[in-house]
Design a protein around this motif. Structure first.
Motif, PDB file in Angstrom:
ATOM      1  N   THR A 186       0.816  -1.223   0.000  1.00 50.93           N
ATOM      2  CA  THR A 186       0.000   0.000   0.000  1.00 50.93           C
ATOM      3  C   THR A 186       0.847   1.268   0.000  1.00 50.93           C
ATOM      4  N   ARG A 187       2.170   1.135  -0.036  1.00 45.22           N
ATOM      5  CA  ARG A 187       3.064   2.299  -0.051  1.00 45.22           C
ATOM      6  C   ARG A 187       3.552   2.551  -1.468  1.00 45.22           C
ATOM      7  N   PRO A 188       2.951   3.513  -2.178  1.00 47.87           N
ATOM      8  CA  PRO A 188       3.381   3.786  -3.555  1.00 47.87           C
ATOM      9  C   PRO A 188       4.770   4.420  -3.593  1.00 47.87           C
ATOM     10  N   LEU A 189       5.476   4.142  -4.665  1.00 47.53           N
ATOM     11  CA  LEU A 189       6.775   4.769  -4.888  1.00 47.53           C
ATOM     12  C   LEU A 189       6.580   6.040  -5.700  1.00 47.53           C
ATOM     13  N   ALA A 190       7.411   7.038  -5.426  1.00 46.80           N
ATOM     14  CA  ALA A 190       7.364   8.298  -6.162  1.00 46.80           C
ATOM     15  C   ALA A 190       8.791   8.751  -6.454  1.00 46.80           C
ATOM     16  N   GLU A 191       8.923   9.578  -7.463  1.00 51.01           N
ATOM     17  CA  GLU A 191      10.220  10.145  -7.828  1.00 51.01           C
ATOM     18  C   GLU A 191      10.889  10.743  -6.593  1.00 51.01           C
ATOM     19  N   ALA A 192      12.182  10.450  -6.427  1.00 47.76           N
ATOM     20  CA  ALA A 192      13.036  10.983  -5.354  1.00 47.76           C
ATOM     21  C   ALA A 192      12.769  10.379  -3.980  1.00 47.76           C
ATOM     22  N   ASP A 193      11.964   9.306  -3.894  1.00 55.32           N
ATOM     23  CA  ASP A 193      11.795   8.626  -2.609  1.00 55.32           C
ATOM     24  C   ASP A 193      13.142   8.116  -2.110  1.00 55.32           C
ATOM     25  N   ARG A 194      13.263   8.036  -0.786  1.00 51.22           N
ATOM     26  CA  ARG A 194      14.458   7.484  -0.146  1.00 51.22           C
ATOM     27  C   ARG A 194      14.080   6.147   0.488  1.00 51.22           C
ATOM     28  N   ILE A 195      14.698   5.089   0.009  1.00 56.36           N
ATOM     29  CA  ILE A 195      14.423   3.737   0.493  1.00 56.36           C
ATOM     30  C   ILE A 195      15.694   3.167   1.089  1.00 56.36           C
ATOM     31  N   GLU A 196      15.573   2.626   2.278  1.00 56.62           N
ATOM     32  CA  GLU A 196      16.679   1.893   2.904  1.00 56.62           C
ATOM     33  C   GLU A 196      16.229   0.455   3.084  1.00 56.62           C
TER      34      GLU A 196
END
Length: 66
Positions: free
Chosen positions: A48-58
């Motif tokens: 349910t967590r959409p990805l978007a441009e410039a997201d920070r994922i660890e």
């Protein structure tokens, strides 16, 4: 779209949410911890967590052993 994955820019081809990203990267979901834009998430939240441009994922892989 370009995200920052573990501190490095990364182009994502098809993933629209965190669950799809884990799958796209070929990672074993049961052994992964995910932080999305500074917020640690439970595995049931990934779809349910959409990805978007410039997201920070660890991503952190859990390794057991002695």
């Amino acid at each position: 779209m370009t995200i920052t994955l573990n501190g490095e820019p990364r182009e994502i081809a098809h993933a629209k949410n965190l669950a799809e990203l884990i799958d796209e990267l070929g990672l074993p979901a049961p052994a992964i911890l995910v932080e999305h834009n500074g917020l640690a998430l439970r595995r049931d939240e990934w779809p349910t967590r959409p990805l978007a441009e410039a997201d920070r994922i660890e991503l952190v892989r859990i390794v057991a052993g002695g």
